[in-house]
Design an enzyme around this catalytic site. Structure first.
Site, short mmCIF file in Angstrom:
data_model
loop_
_atom_site.label_atom_id
_atom_site.label_comp_id
_atom_site.label_asym_id
_atom_site.label_seq_id
_atom_site.Cartn_x
_atom_site.Cartn_y
_atom_site.Cartn_z
CG ASP A 163 -4.63 32.60 8.76
OD1 ASP A 163 -3.51 33.04 8.15
OD2 ASP A 163 -5.43 31.67 8.38
CG ASP A 215 -0.90 36.42 8.84
OD1 ASP A 215 0.25 36.68 8.60
OD2 ASP A 215 -1.25 35.38 9.10
CD GLU A 238 4.42 37.29 8.53
OE1 GLU A 238 5.29 36.40 8.32
OE2 GLU A 238 3.24 36.99 8.71
#
EC number: 3.1.21.10
Length: 171
Positions: free
Chosen positions: A138, A7, A66
């Site tokens: 996160d 992430d 992502e």
């Protein structure tokens, strides 16, 4: 199979590692690379160094990240793009293919709805991996990315297998 989910972020980059054995998901590790350096180049190097350390420690066989979503603030989008680019380059340097998923795909795979809140993602990651407590945001997002990749690759393998069977029947 060991999957590393990333992430990316310009201040905090989350990572999550899961292992798959007999079609079951197991938690391996997760955490956050907290960016403390000043100056763009040093900050990006800190992300690269952190990801390299994770790769060297856990030896993932697959990785996922992502995709960038649209921002109202172009400066924030640029910083996230830089962090994401460094993460992808670091994974490629370490000979890992990088799969990309949208936030909506990740939430759909983990929670069942593409509009899920962060707290729902944390809860489902905790539940799916049998964790005693919710991981930080996160890290939970990174674990969700890894889980999404597993489900996506499993689906693609099924489709490929079905395609081979169909081709044999046609001949």
């Amino acid at each position: 199979m060991v999957i590393l989910g990333i992430d990316p972020g310009s201040r905090i980059t989350g990572f999550g590692i899961i292992k798959i054995h007999d079609n079951k998901l197991y938690y391996v590790a997760s955490g956050c690379i907290r960016i403390t350096e000043t100056g763009t180049a040093r900050r990006l190097k800190q992300i690269a160094d952190g990801i390299t350390e994770v790769v060297n420690t856990y030896a993932p066989t697959e990785s996922a990240i992502e995709q960038i979503f649209m921002f109202q603030n172009p400066g924030a989008a640029l910083k996230l793009g830089q962090a994401r680019g460094v993460a992808m380059c670091t994974l490629a340097i370490n000979n890992l293919e990088v799969s990309e998923y949208s936030a909506k795909q990740i939430k759909q795979a983990v929670v069942g709805t593409g509009g899920a809140a962060k707290s729902q993602v944390q809860h489902m990651v905790q539940s799916i991996l049998g964790l005693s407590k919710k991981p930080p945001e996160d890290a939970a997002d990174a674990l969700a990315i890894a889980i999404c990749h597993y489900h996506s690759s499993k689906s693609l393998a099924r489709i490929a297998g079905a395609s081979r069977v169909s081709q044999k029947r046609i001949r």
